[in-house]
Design a protein around this motif. Structure first.
Motif, PDB file in Angstrom:
ATOM      1  N   GLU A 519       0.372  24.075  25.457  1.00 19.85           N
ATOM      2  CA  GLU A 519       1.713  23.690  25.925  1.00 19.85           C
ATOM      3  C   GLU A 519       2.698  24.831  25.751  1.00 19.85           C
ATOM      4  OE1 GLU A 519       4.374  21.152  27.760  1.00 19.85           O
ATOM      5  OE2 GLU A 519       2.238  20.795  27.391  1.00 19.85           O
ATOM      6  N   GLY A 520       2.688  25.489  24.584  1.00 17.05           N
ATOM      7  CA  GLY A 520       3.605  26.599  24.343  1.00 17.05           C
ATOM      8  C   GLY A 520       5.038  26.135  24.204  1.00 17.05           C
ATOM      9  N   ILE A 521       5.960  27.098  24.114  1.00 13.00           N
ATOM     10  CA  ILE A 521       7.383  26.801  23.983  1.00 13.00           C
ATOM     11  C   ILE A 521       8.170  27.811  24.805  1.00 13.00           C
ATOM     12  CG2 ILE A 521       7.554  28.182  21.865  1.00 13.00           C
ATOM     13  CD1 ILE A 521       9.726  26.216  20.913  1.00 13.00           C
ATOM     14  N   GLY A 522       9.227  27.340  25.444  1.00 14.89           N
ATOM     15  CA  GLY A 522      10.018  28.191  26.325  1.00 14.89           C
ATOM     16  C   GLY A 522      10.838  29.226  25.566  1.00 14.89           C
ATOM     17  N   LEU A 523      10.977  30.418  26.158  1.00 17.16           N
ATOM     18  CA  LEU A 523      11.762  31.496  25.552  1.00 17.16           C
ATOM     19  C   LEU A 523      12.735  32.040  26.586  1.00 17.16           C
ATOM     20  CD1 LEU A 523      11.848  33.289  22.883  1.00 17.16           C
ATOM     21  CD2 LEU A 523      10.654  35.003  24.251  1.00 17.16           C
ATOM     22  N   GLY A 626       1.966  33.344  33.376  1.00 16.80           N
ATOM     23  CA  GLY A 626       1.678  32.143  34.151  1.00 16.80           C
ATOM     24  C   GLY A 626       2.703  31.043  34.008  1.00 16.80           C
ATOM     25  N   ASP A 627       3.340  30.934  32.825  1.00 14.66           N
ATOM     26  CA  ASP A 627       4.268  29.817  32.624  1.00 14.66           C
ATOM     27  C   ASP A 627       5.567  30.224  31.935  1.00 14.66           C
ATOM     28  OD1 ASP A 627       3.443  30.293  30.049  1.00 14.66           O
ATOM     29  OD2 ASP A 627       2.383  28.405  29.785  1.00 14.66           O
ATOM     30  N   GLY A 628       5.727  31.503  31.591  1.00 18.90           N
ATOM     31  CA  GLY A 628       6.958  31.949  30.960  1.00 18.90           C
ATOM     32  C   GLY A 628       7.182  31.386  29.573  1.00 18.90           C
ATOM     33  N   ARG A 629       6.110  31.021  28.872  1.00 12.09           N
ATOM     34  CA  ARG A 629       6.242  30.402  27.565  1.00 12.09           C
ATOM     35  C   ARG A 629       5.473  31.196  26.502  1.00 12.09           C
ATOM     36  NH1 ARG A 629       8.251  25.058  28.102  1.00 12.09           N
ATOM     37  NH2 ARG A 629       7.099  24.101  26.366  1.00 12.09           N
ATOM     38  N   ILE A 630       5.871  31.020  25.258  1.00 16.76           N
ATOM     39  CA  ILE A 630       5.187  31.623  24.111  1.00 16.76           C
ATOM     40  C   ILE A 630       4.103  30.654  23.647  1.00 16.76           C
ATOM     41  CG2 ILE A 630       5.432  32.194  21.669  1.00 16.76           C
ATOM     42  CD1 ILE A 630       6.649  34.389  23.117  1.00 16.76           C
ATOM     43  N   HIS A 631       2.907  31.174  23.431  1.00 21.53           N
ATOM     44  CA  HIS A 631       1.792  30.335  22.981  1.00 21.53           C
ATOM     45  C   HIS A 631       1.267  30.881  21.650  1.00 21.53           C
ATOM     46  CE1 HIS A 631       1.357  28.215  26.903  1.00 21.53           C
ATOM     47  NE2 HIS A 631       1.866  29.358  27.358  1.00 21.53           N
ATOM     48  N   THR A 632       1.781  30.348  20.557  1.00 20.23           N
ATOM     49  CA  THR A 632       1.271  30.761  19.251  1.00 20.23           C
ATOM     50  C   THR A 632      -0.112  30.170  19.039  1.00 20.23           C
ATOM     51  OG1 THR A 632       1.775  30.915  16.891  1.00 20.23           O
ATOM     52  CG2 THR A 632       2.215  28.812  17.951  1.00 20.23           C
ATOM     53  N   SER A 633      -0.805  30.654  18.017  1.00 25.55           N
ATOM     54  CA  SER A 633      -2.130  30.121  17.678  1.00 25.55           C
ATOM     55  C   SER A 633      -2.110  29.671  16.221  1.00 25.55           C
ATOM     56  CB  SER A 633      -3.192  31.209  17.876  1.00 25.55           C
ATOM     57  OG  SER A 633      -4.461  30.739  17.490  1.00 25.55           O
ATOM     58  N   SER A 646       0.325  30.335  11.374  1.00 25.16           N
ATOM     59  CA  SER A 646       0.635  30.638  12.769  1.00 25.16           C
ATOM     60  C   SER A 646       0.516  32.141  12.985  1.00 25.16           C
ATOM     61  CB  SER A 646       2.062  30.163  13.077  1.00 25.16           C
ATOM     62  OG  SER A 646       2.579  30.764  14.245  1.00 25.16           O
ATOM     63  N   ASN A 647      -0.049  32.531  14.145  1.00 26.18           N
ATOM     64  CA  ASN A 647      -0.140  33.966  14.441  1.00 26.18           C
ATOM     65  C   ASN A 647      -0.124  34.196  15.941  1.00 26.18           C
ATOM     66  OD1 ASN A 647      -3.170  33.904  15.255  1.00 26.18           O
ATOM     67  ND2 ASN A 647      -3.158  33.026  13.198  1.00 26.18           N
ATOM     68  N   ASN A 648       0.139  35.435  16.299  1.00 31.18           N
ATOM     69  CA  ASN A 648       0.175  35.889  17.711  1.00 31.18           C
ATOM     70  C   ASN A 648       1.082  35.060  18.634  1.00 31.18           C
ATOM     71  OD1 ASN A 648      -1.718  37.947  17.158  1.00 31.18           O
ATOM     72  ND2 ASN A 648      -3.400  36.518  17.421  1.00 31.18           N
ATOM     73  N   PRO A 649       2.364  34.912  18.323  1.00 34.31           N
ATOM     74  CA  PRO A 649       3.101  35.436  17.172  1.00 34.31           C
ATOM     75  C   PRO A 649       3.188  34.399  16.054  1.00 34.31           C
ATOM     76  CG  PRO A 649       4.649  34.582  18.758  1.00 34.31           C
ATOM     77  CD  PRO A 649       3.280  34.362  19.363  1.00 34.31           C
ATOM     78  N   ASN A 650       3.560  34.891  14.866  1.00 35.30           N
ATOM     79  CA  ASN A 650       3.794  33.993  13.729  1.00 35.30           C
ATOM     80  C   ASN A 650       5.197  33.414  13.857  1.00 35.30           C
ATOM     81  OD1 ASN A 650       4.222  32.713  11.308  1.00 35.30           O
ATOM     82  ND2 ASN A 650       3.526  34.413  10.039  1.00 35.30           N
ATOM     83  N   LEU A 651       5.288  32.134  14.209  1.00 34.58           N
ATOM     84  CA  LEU A 651       6.582  31.483  14.376  1.00 34.58           C
ATOM     85  C   LEU A 651       7.015  30.729  13.120  1.00 34.58           C
ATOM     86  CD1 LEU A 651       6.274  30.136  18.043  1.00 34.58           C
ATOM     87  CD2 LEU A 651       7.206  32.301  17.215  1.00 34.58           C
ATOM     88  N   GLN A 652       6.206  30.813  12.059  1.00 22.61           N
ATOM     89  CA  GLN A 652       6.550  30.106  10.817  1.00 22.61           C
ATOM     90  C   GLN A 652       7.420  30.941   9.889  1.00 22.61           C
ATOM     91  OE1 GLN A 652       2.662  29.000   9.288  1.00 22.61           O
ATOM     92  NE2 GLN A 652       2.751  27.019  10.304  1.00 22.61           N
ATOM     93  N   ASN A 653       7.513  32.249  10.139  1.00 24.11           N
ATOM     94  CA  ASN A 653       8.230  33.124   9.209  1.00 24.11           C
ATOM     95  C   ASN A 653       9.597  33.561   9.707  1.00 24.11           C
ATOM     96  OD1 ASN A 653       6.209  32.979   7.360  1.00 24.11           O
ATOM     97  ND2 ASN A 653       5.421  35.043   7.667  1.00 24.11           N
ATOM     98  N   ILE A 654      10.060  33.021  10.821  1.00 19.42           N
ATOM     99  CA  ILE A 654      11.415  33.340  11.270  1.00 19.42           C
ATOM    100  C   ILE A 654      12.391  32.740  10.260  1.00 19.42           C
ATOM    101  CG2 ILE A 654      13.119  33.101  13.106  1.00 19.42           C
ATOM    102  CD1 ILE A 654      10.809  32.683  15.060  1.00 19.42           C
ATOM    103  N   PRO A 655      13.313  33.538   9.703  1.00 22.26           N
ATOM    104  CA  PRO A 655      14.240  32.998   8.688  1.00 22.26           C
ATOM    105  C   PRO A 655      14.967  31.753   9.199  1.00 22.26           C
ATOM    106  CG  PRO A 655      14.457  35.371   8.859  1.00 22.26           C
ATOM    107  CD  PRO A 655      13.559  34.961   9.983  1.00 22.26           C
ATOM    108  N   VAL A 656      15.100  30.772   8.325  1.00 27.10           N
ATOM    109  CA  VAL A 656      15.659  29.487   8.733  1.00 27.10           C
ATOM    110  C   VAL A 656      17.148  29.400   8.430  1.00 27.10           C
ATOM    111  CG1 VAL A 656      15.502  26.988   8.415  1.00 27.10           C
ATOM    112  CG2 VAL A 656      13.442  28.379   8.313  1.00 27.10           C
TER     113      VAL A 656
END
Length: 903
Positions: A519-523, A626-633, A646-656
């Motif tokens: 599904e990914g997430i829009g950026l 293909g969809d303009g979205r980020i797909h972490t793993s 989370s990796n490629n990219p790691n979306l868990q370490n963005i400062p909150v």
């Protein structure tokens, strides 16, 4: 001239290998620690491959007291006894050395150093080259033009040490090393030396006076004041220490050297011994060193293993063969499946072929692209697979299965019964060991797989491989996967707790994560681009401020230049020293910031630069065309505690919590007509701690709806809760989260910028207030010592090989992990259960809403705006009631069109 002799410091290398892997011991198929075996023979193989070592001897200590013990009963008395799991590896090492034909030489009453010294002396007399393989500085006294040391380097390889290197490293010549050691002593051997005389002083004294006798003959000229007093008082100790540190060189070992010269390293015999012990990687290496070719290695070491059937791998090239395999799969009701692709990223990979297996030793490979054969069309293959796998009637087994699921989903295969992932099963069974297919095959099946690099030319992809090689490689993957499934299924059946984690948590989560990643997430590019420009200007501004403070320009990102500015020009006191000079890491800078404004500016510069280089500049490049979205793993096997990573990219370490992190999160935006819903567990780890510890005070605070950090602050500072200030609450929060994970008074004092005494008082008051927590921590450690590891509330087991170690650092780390895993691992299990139940709610009632991200205690859902109100209620109710604890779970629910609007 005779071949160079390589003399190995046996126990020195064994200990080094063991403790190098102390945080992640290697184990064999029976769970026995083999780190020392692995590291020791890795050294021997390295010496042969890189130095042509074929004349090798290993010097070993004996268990009997040595002449030094008789001279000085307290010799080495301060050393801890070696761990039992290290001792257990010594006989294995000796057995394999015997197979290799490498003698292990020891002499009763003498140490390995004396054996090494005597053999080196014989080589010196014969003008023969000799390398002493050791990290022991005592052996530097033996070095000359013919005798060199090979000192193991961090990360692999050796540093060659001759007379010049001894002088450069220690400041003395090799012939001065005995007197140098006599002056400085050796705390590890309990040799006193001269109290107060360190390495630099000893080197300076010997540089001028050459030796100990000359130094003391001219003592009044050599030293003044306190140093003179220390040297005079320590004279007897210096001469006695010299007797202890001087290595014996006159043992009669000519016959032992002759036996080395008469023999040759028998790698073929060692290959068989490694094979017998299921150490297949070493068996292959030994076989290669013995001169076997690839076919001989396969024949001699792998085929014919007791209980393993002969392999029968075949290509699937036409409709008739596809139908036959389809019948076999339908008849079996279970199939092991593996894909071959041209890219490691499943969102970009093209499907090259599929391998299947329904019985051990038999597998088929269906190529879609191949270098030298006609292949079935992709559409026909997809129809065939969907016809077999439709409605989930066939149980499908895979290794690292999420990759295959994503590749197949992208080409139109709807695999609805992902039954068993062998990688996840291996991790649930033992989270401390490697879980890649090659490692698992070595460990559990007793043979090694064909390696990708042996089949696919460097720089090429799998579609360049010929049919014969492709079948051998790909079909083996499916076959091995099926065999591993049979092994792991039995292991899980024998352990209901592990089976529960696997079947009720990890496997149900697998397809959910697959769907989230697809599904990914829009950026929003423009938001990041704009913020990147702002960050660039802010970084330039901070650099200018730093330059103004310094009075000159320099490269702020250069540690070397930073060392000059901080420690030379600004005169700040340096901390820990590294090979590159005094450290300028963030911990050091945080301490220095109390004394000077520049370190704080540098920390700010680093935080901005990291945000820009890690996220702002990189994230746009990771958007899929293909969809303009980020797909972490997400990895289910990335953390021993059970947390997802989370990796490629790691979306868990963005400062909150800070504005910079929020700016990055604002670039993640929902689709038109949709919005984000964030559901976040509040203080879940403290809730878990309250439940598992049974502490009445902590549980009451949660049940009464009291701010736990305010309550702790009131106790720590002796004030009413209504009088607690923000700074006191912040300190109490650090204590609440730090102490339960084993934070020391030293670390707490640094984090809160308070004295060590105050930190100690805080910790003592904390445990006096929450007695149940102290009891819980003690019980967690005690249980781990008895069980060899720790369990979460739901039975997830984490092995802790160092929990009973006599090495204090290793044991302390394992004790912290014993507590941390119980709390954090239980919280992770609860979150995974919540994801499974939330997914059920979405599928059954809100099918247009999609789960996108999991970030520790938070789930992010993308929902049509029209159903947000109803969905928020359902999500909160589901997550708060996923488990029943003595303390209620609380969930905060927020919405926003961007992720950054939520926090």
């Amino acid at each position: 001239m005779k071949d160079k002799l390589f003399i190995l410091d046996g126990y020195g290398l064994i200990y080094r290998a063991f403790f190098a892997l102390a945080s992640r011991h290697l184990t064999d198929s029976n769970g026995n620690n083999v780190s020392a075996v692995y590291g020791f023979f890795r050294t021997i193989f390295f010496l042969e491959k890189n130095y042509g070592a074929r004349r090798i001897a290993v010097a070993m200590d004996t268990v009997e007291p040595t002449h030094r013990h008789k001279l000085y009963p307290d010799y080495k008395a301060t050393r801890d006894a070696a761990p039992e799991d290290l001792h257990a590896q010594i006989p294995i090492i000796r057995d394999i050395l015997e197979c290799l034909g490498i003698p292990a030489i020891s002499v009763e009453g003498y140490e390995a150093d004396d054996v090494i010294g005597s053999m080196a002396e014989i080589c010196r007399r014969e003008a023969r080259s000799c390398s002493l393989v050791s990290a022991d500085k005592d052996l530097m006294q033996l070095v000359d033009e013919n005798v060199r040391m090979l000192k193991p380097k961090q990360g692999g390889g050796f540093q060659e040490i001759g007379p010049e290197q001894v002088l450069e490293e220690k400041g003395v010549r090799p012939d001065q090393m005995v007197d140098y050691l006599a002056l400085i002593g050796d705390s590890s051997d309990n040799i006193r030396g001269v109290e107060g005389i360190g390495e630099k002083t000893a080197a300076a004294l010997l540089a001028k006076w050459d030796n100990l006798d000359s130094l003391y003959k001219n003592i009044d000229e050599a030293a003044k004041g306190v140093r003179l007093l220390k040297l005079k008082e320590g004279k007897e100790s210096a001469y006695f220490s010299r007797k202890l540190v001087r290595i014996v060189r006159n043992l009669a070992l000519e016959d032992e050297i002759a036996s080395v010269d008469n023999g040759i390293v028998d790698f073929a015999a060692a290959a068989r011994e490694f094979r017998k012990r299921n150490m297949i990687t070493f068996a292959r290496e030994a076989a290669e060193l013995a001169g076997y070719n690839a076919t001989e290695i396969k024949t001699r070491l792998e085929v014919g293993k007791s209980g393993a059937p002969e392999v029968n791998y075949s290509p699937i090239l036409n409709r008739e063969q596809m139908d036959k395999w389809g019948e076999r799969i339908l008849e079996s009701g279970l199939v092991a499946l593996d894909t071959e692709t041209d890219n490691l990223d499943p969102m970009l990979a093209n499907l090259i072929g599929i391998s299947v297996s329904v019985s051990e030793g038999k597998a088929g490979y269906l190529p879609i692209k191949c270098a030298d054969c006609s292949c079935m069309a992709l559409g026909e293959v997809v129809d065939w697979l969907n016809g077999i796998l439709v409605n989930g009637r066939i149980r499908v087994v895979g290794q690292n299965f999420k990759y295959d699921l994503k590749v197949l989903r992208r080409v139109g295969v709807r695999l609805e019964n992902a039954w068993f992932d062998t990688m996840i099963a291996a991790w649930v069974i033992d989270a401390s060991s490697p879980v890649g297919m090659d490692a698992l095959c070595d460990r559990y099946l007793g043979f090694s797989t064909i390696k990708f690099d042996d089949v696919v030319p460097k720089g090429s992809t799998f579609d360049s491989v010929g049919l014969k090689e492709a079948v051998a490689y790909a079909a083996e993957d499916a076959d091995v996967t099926l065999r591993l499934y049979r092994v792991f299924e039995k292991i899980l059946k024998s352990d209901p707790k592990r089976a529960s984690i696997f079947w009720e948590i990890e496997m149900p989560l697998l397809p959910i994560l697959t769907a989230m990643e697809i599904e990914g997430i829009g950026l929003e590019f423009s938001a990041l681009e704009s913020y990147g420009e702002e960050l660039g200007r802010e970084i330039d501004s901070v650099v200018s401020e730093i330059h103004n403070l310094c009075g000159r320009e320099f490269n702020v990102a250069s540690p070397k230049q930073l060392q000059e500015v901080l420690f030379q020009e600004r005169g700040l006191k340096p901390g820990k020293k590294t090979k590159m000079g005094y450290s300028t890491d963030n911990t050091v800078l945080m301490n220095l910031a109390r004394e000077d404004p520049m370190p704080e500016k540098i920390l700010f510069y680093r935080s901005l630069s990291k945000l820009k280089s890690t996220y702002v500049d990189v994230l746009p490049r990771l958007v899929y065309p293909g969809d303009g979205r980020i797909h972490t793993s997400y990895s289910q096997v990335g953390a021993a505690t059970g947390r997802l990573s989370s990796n490629n990219p790691n979306l868990q370490n963005i400062p909150v919590r800070d504005e910079n992190g929020r700016r990055i999160r604002r670039a993640f935006r929902s689709r038109d007509g949709y919005t984000f819903i964030s559901v976040d567990y509040s203080q879940i780890e403290l809730v878990v701690l309250a439940h598992m510890s049974g502490d009445w005070g902590l549980a009451k605070a949660f049940n009464d709806g009291v701010d736990v950090h305010v309550q702790t602050a009131a106790q720590l500072f002796g004030v009413d809760a209504s009088d607690v200030m923000d700074g006191q609450r912040r300190m109490a929060k650090a204590v609440n989260f730090g102490v339960m994970y084993g934070m020391s008074a030293f670390r707490l004092s640094n984090e809160l910028n308070i004295s060590r005494k105050e930190a100690n008082q805080f910790i003592e008051t904390y445990f006096a207030t929450y007695e149940g927590i102290g009891n819980f921590i003690n019980q967690a450690v005690s249980d781990a010592e008895a069980d060899g590891g720790t369990r979460t509330l739901y039975g997830r087991f984490r092995p802790l090989p160092g929990i009973n170690s006599r090495n204090k650092v290793e044991k302390a780390a394992s004790e912290r992990a014993a507590v941390n895993t119980r709390i954090q691992g239980t919280a992770a299990d609860i979150m995974k259960k919540a994801m499974i139940e939330v997914n059920e709610v979405l599928m059954n009632r809100f099918s247009r809403a999609k789960m996108l991200l999991q970030v520790h205690d938070e789930l992010l859902i993308e929902s049509p705006i029209a159903i947000v109100s109803e969905l928020k209620v359902a999500l909160k109710d589901t997550m708060e009631n996923v488990v029943k604890l003595t303390v209620p779970l609380r969930v905060s629910v927020e919405t926003g069109d961007s992720w950054g609007d939520i926090h």
